[in-house]
Design a protein around this motif. Structure first.
Motif, PDB file in Angstrom:
ATOM      1  N   SER A  40       0.828  -1.200   0.000  1.00 34.73           N
ATOM      2  CA  SER A  40       0.000   0.000   0.000  1.00 34.73           C
ATOM      3  C   SER A  40       0.862   1.249   0.000  1.00 34.73           C
ATOM      4  O   SER A  40       1.824   1.343   0.765  1.00 34.73           O
ATOM      5  CB  SER A  40      -0.908   0.009   1.238  1.00 34.73           C
ATOM      6  N   GLY A  41       0.472   2.196  -0.818  1.00 33.03           N
ATOM      7  CA  GLY A  41       1.152   3.481  -0.845  1.00 33.03           C
ATOM      8  C   GLY A  41       0.660   4.437   0.228  1.00 33.03           C
ATOM      9  O   GLY A  41       1.117   5.562   0.322  1.00 33.03           O
ATOM     10  N   GLY A  42      -0.280   3.990   1.046  1.00 33.53           N
ATOM     11  CA  GLY A  42      -0.788   4.822   2.136  1.00 33.53           C
ATOM     12  C   GLY A  42      -2.234   5.201   1.915  1.00 33.53           C
ATOM     13  O   GLY A  42      -2.982   4.502   1.246  1.00 33.53           O
ATOM     14  N   GLY A  43      -2.622   6.319   2.502  1.00 32.39           N
ATOM     15  CA  GLY A  43      -4.000   6.766   2.389  1.00 32.39           C
ATOM     16  C   GLY A  43      -4.420   7.538   3.622  1.00 32.39           C
ATOM     17  O   GLY A  43      -3.648   8.310   4.175  1.00 32.39           O
ATOM     18  N   SER A  44      -5.621   7.273   4.066  1.00 34.15           N
ATOM     19  CA  SER A  44      -6.200   7.987   5.199  1.00 34.15           C
ATOM     20  C   SER A  44      -5.573   7.537   6.520  1.00 34.15           C
ATOM     21  O   SER A  44      -5.676   6.372   6.906  1.00 34.15           O
ATOM     22  CB  SER A  44      -7.712   7.741   5.253  1.00 34.15           C
TER      23      SER A  44
END
Length: 72
Positions: A40-44
Motif C-alpha cells: 500500500s502506498g498509504g492513504g487515510s
C-alpha cells in the motif's frame, strides 16, 4: 488455522471496512493466527489508525509482511 489477509492499494474508510470484515470472518472461523500481507502506498491516516487499533486488540497471533511498499 492461519488466515492470510491482503491489504492492497490505498487505505480508505471503505477498504478498512472490508478488511475489518475479513478479520471478523477469520476470527469467527477459528483462526489462531492472521498474517497481513501489505502492499500500500498509504492513504487515510484516520482510517489506518482505526485498523491498527482493531489489529492490536485481537486475541490471535498476528504477523505483517510487506511486499512492494508500505507507506503513508
Amino acid at each position: 488455522m492461519t488466515k492470510e489477509i491482503y491489504i492492497l492499494g490505498d487505505i480508505t474508510t471503505e477498504s478498512v471496512a472490508e478488511i475489518s470484515k475479513e478479520i471478523s470472518d477469520a476470527v469467527n472461523q477459528g483462526a489462531d493466527k492472521i498474517i497481513f500481507k501489505i502492499n500500500s502506498g498509504g492513504g487515510s491516516v484516520i482510517a489506518a489508525m482505526g485498523l491498527y487499533d482493531e489489529i492490536t486488540n485481537l486475541n490471535v497471533t498476528t504477523e505483517s509482511l510487506i511486499f512492494g511498499i508500505a507507506a503513508s
